[in-house]
Motif scaffolding. Sequence first.
Motif, mmCIF file in Angstrom:
data_model
loop_
_atom_site.group_PDB
_atom_site.id
_atom_site.type_symbol
_atom_site.label_atom_id
_atom_site.label_comp_id
_atom_site.label_asym_id
_atom_site.label_seq_id
_atom_site.Cartn_x
_atom_site.Cartn_y
_atom_site.Cartn_z
ATOM 1 N N ASP A 113 33.903 25.322 48.405
ATOM 2 C CA ASP A 113 35.021 24.387 48.267
ATOM 3 C C ASP A 113 36.153 24.751 49.214
ATOM 4 O OD1 ASP A 113 33.656 23.034 46.327
ATOM 5 O OD2 ASP A 113 34.769 23.905 44.635
ATOM 6 N N ARG A 114 36.474 26.029 49.274
ATOM 7 C CA ARG A 114 37.603 26.458 50.107
ATOM 8 C C ARG A 114 37.305 26.265 51.596
ATOM 9 N NH1 ARG A 114 41.870 26.056 46.959
ATOM 10 N NH2 ARG A 114 41.711 27.337 45.067
ATOM 11 N N THR A 115 36.052 26.456 51.993
ATOM 12 C CA THR A 115 35.702 26.224 53.396
ATOM 13 C C THR A 115 35.855 24.751 53.748
ATOM 14 O OG1 THR A 115 34.156 28.093 53.391
ATOM 15 C CG2 THR A 115 33.887 26.466 55.134
ATOM 16 N N GLY A 116 35.461 23.861 52.841
ATOM 17 C CA GLY A 116 35.660 22.437 53.075
ATOM 18 C C GLY A 116 37.129 22.098 53.246
ATOM 19 N N GLU A 117 37.981 22.640 52.371
ATOM 20 C CA GLU A 117 39.428 22.433 52.511
ATOM 21 C C GLU A 117 39.933 22.974 53.843
ATOM 22 O OE1 GLU A 117 40.569 22.982 47.759
ATOM 23 O OE2 GLU A 117 41.282 24.413 49.270
ATOM 24 N N HIS A 118 39.453 24.146 54.185
ATOM 25 C CA HIS A 118 39.872 24.825 55.415
ATOM 26 C C HIS A 118 39.562 23.958 56.638
ATOM 27 C CE1 HIS A 118 40.927 28.908 57.019
ATOM 28 N NE2 HIS A 118 40.422 28.376 58.117
ATOM 29 N N LEU A 119 38.343 23.445 56.691
ATOM 30 C CA LEU A 119 37.935 22.638 57.843
ATOM 31 C C LEU A 119 38.657 21.294 57.873
ATOM 32 C CD1 LEU A 119 34.096 23.387 57.894
ATOM 33 C CD2 LEU A 119 35.886 24.356 59.362
ATOM 34 N N ALA A 120 38.903 20.713 56.691
ATOM 35 C CA ALA A 120 39.638 19.442 56.643
ATOM 36 C C ALA A 120 41.061 19.622 57.154
ATOM 37 C CB ALA A 120 39.646 18.896 55.219
ATOM 38 N N VAL A 144 43.323 27.441 65.376
ATOM 39 C CA VAL A 144 43.835 26.846 64.138
ATOM 40 C C VAL A 144 42.983 27.291 62.952
ATOM 41 C CG1 VAL A 144 44.144 24.679 62.884
ATOM 42 C CG2 VAL A 144 44.977 24.889 65.218
ATOM 43 N N VAL A 145 41.663 27.358 63.129
ATOM 44 C CA VAL A 145 40.798 27.858 62.057
ATOM 45 C C VAL A 145 41.228 29.269 61.641
ATOM 46 C CG1 VAL A 145 38.449 28.618 61.501
ATOM 47 C CG2 VAL A 145 38.801 26.445 62.663
ATOM 48 N N ALA A 146 41.589 30.083 62.626
ATOM 49 C CA ALA A 146 42.004 31.456 62.335
ATOM 50 C C ALA A 146 43.404 31.525 61.737
ATOM 51 C CB ALA A 146 41.949 32.291 63.611
ATOM 52 N N THR A 147 44.207 30.463 61.925
ATOM 53 C CA THR A 147 45.594 30.472 61.477
ATOM 54 C C THR A 147 45.784 29.827 60.111
ATOM 55 O OG1 THR A 147 46.341 30.373 63.784
ATOM 56 C CG2 THR A 147 47.942 29.750 62.123
ATOM 57 N N ILE A 148 44.945 28.862 59.774
ATOM 58 C CA ILE A 148 45.092 28.099 58.537
ATOM 59 C C ILE A 148 45.125 28.979 57.272
ATOM 60 C CG2 ILE A 148 43.760 26.565 57.010
ATOM 61 C CD1 ILE A 148 45.504 25.030 58.873
ATOM 62 N N PRO A 149 44.489 30.169 57.234
ATOM 63 C CA PRO A 149 44.616 30.988 56.018
ATOM 64 C C PRO A 149 46.050 31.278 55.587
ATOM 65 C CG PRO A 149 42.840 31.839 57.363
ATOM 66 C CD PRO A 149 43.505 30.755 58.173
ATOM 67 N N GLY A 202 40.947 20.042 60.920
ATOM 68 C CA GLY A 202 40.704 18.782 61.614
ATOM 69 C C GLY A 202 41.946 17.914 61.691
ATOM 70 N N ILE A 203 42.686 17.819 60.577
ATOM 71 C CA ILE A 203 43.894 16.991 60.569
ATOM 72 C C ILE A 203 44.949 17.575 61.506
ATOM 73 C CG2 ILE A 203 45.769 16.119 59.139
ATOM 74 C CD1 ILE A 203 43.791 16.115 56.790
ATOM 75 N N ALA A 204 45.130 18.907 61.464
ATOM 76 C CA ALA A 204 46.135 19.552 62.314
ATOM 77 C C ALA A 204 45.825 19.354 63.793
ATOM 78 C CB ALA A 204 46.217 21.049 61.990
ATOM 79 N N ALA A 230 50.358 24.305 61.848
ATOM 80 C CA ALA A 230 49.206 24.510 62.726
ATOM 81 C C ALA A 230 49.214 23.504 63.879
ATOM 82 C CB ALA A 230 47.908 24.393 61.931
ATOM 83 N N ALA A 231 49.646 22.271 63.614
ATOM 84 C CA ALA A 231 49.713 21.269 64.677
ATOM 85 C C ALA A 231 50.736 21.663 65.739
ATOM 86 C CB ALA A 231 50.059 19.902 64.082
ATOM 87 N N VAL A 232 51.878 22.162 65.290
ATOM 88 C CA VAL A 232 52.898 22.632 66.245
ATOM 89 C C VAL A 232 52.340 23.765 67.098
ATOM 90 C CG1 VAL A 232 55.132 23.816 66.420
ATOM 91 C CG2 VAL A 232 54.842 21.906 64.822
ATOM 92 N N PHE A 233 51.559 24.643 66.478
ATOM 93 C CA PHE A 233 50.936 25.750 67.196
ATOM 94 C C PHE A 233 49.901 25.254 68.216
ATOM 95 C CE2 PHE A 233 47.266 28.704 67.283
ATOM 96 C CZ PHE A 233 47.867 29.803 67.870
ATOM 97 N N ALA A 234 49.177 24.174 67.880
ATOM 98 C CA ALA A 234 48.081 23.707 68.729
ATOM 99 C C ALA A 234 48.544 22.853 69.902
ATOM 100 C CB ALA A 234 47.081 22.910 67.889
#
Length: 226
Positions: free
Chosen positions: A25-32, A157-162, A35-37, A96-100
């Motif tokens: 579940d958490r991986t799905g949230e993480h990837l969603a 972003v994947v590495a930052t979202i945590p 993706g949005i960011a 995360a979007a600002v970072f990307a």
Amino acid sequence: MNILDDALTWLNDPLNWTAPGGLIDRTGEHLAMTGIAVLLAALVALPLGIWLGHTGRGAAATIVAANTTRALPTFGILLILAAGGLFGDRAAIIGAAVFAVPLILSNTYTGVAGVDPAARDAARGMGMAPLRSLWIVELPLAVPLIAAGLRTAIVQVVATIPLAAFVGGGGLGVPLRAGFATQRYGQVLALGLVIALLCLAIDGLLSLVQRAVTPRPLRASARVRG
């Protein structure tokens, strides 16, 4: 047991994967959230980078301004948003979007601006309008660098979202934060390994996508240079 044994034990517990709020579940949230960011960042950075690279107007000032955001740690951005009353997934996605944005913007600008002037001259000599030249000639030649910028942004972003978990967000940072809070460092190590492997898997997949979207003549040219 040492921390590594604790981590392996935690990873081998099926409940940590399949229970509600578990790793799946958490991986799905993480990837969603990732993706949005990245989508938000791309909606800003891609058109701006293409326009700046094509026209060269105000490019230096815009790139410098965008890169100044990279001097701000993402956690600092999250704290600023939290101080303004914005918490949870929304704050994490915006941070995360600002970072990307700078990662995508700089590569897009460099890719379009670095197109061989001879290619532009040839398009002009064939009577192409500037926009048609941009679409038919410049963008295909810039695709490798644009794709590389998107690839870098997604992985980072994947590495930052945590960090989202520290402002009430979801994703893999939630069990990571719980591990720190309860001093279960085997769980912390396990989550670190999961996030690292997720980054490597996504980077490998995106490398294949980057190769697929690169025009065949450019791939051949890269092989010759190699």
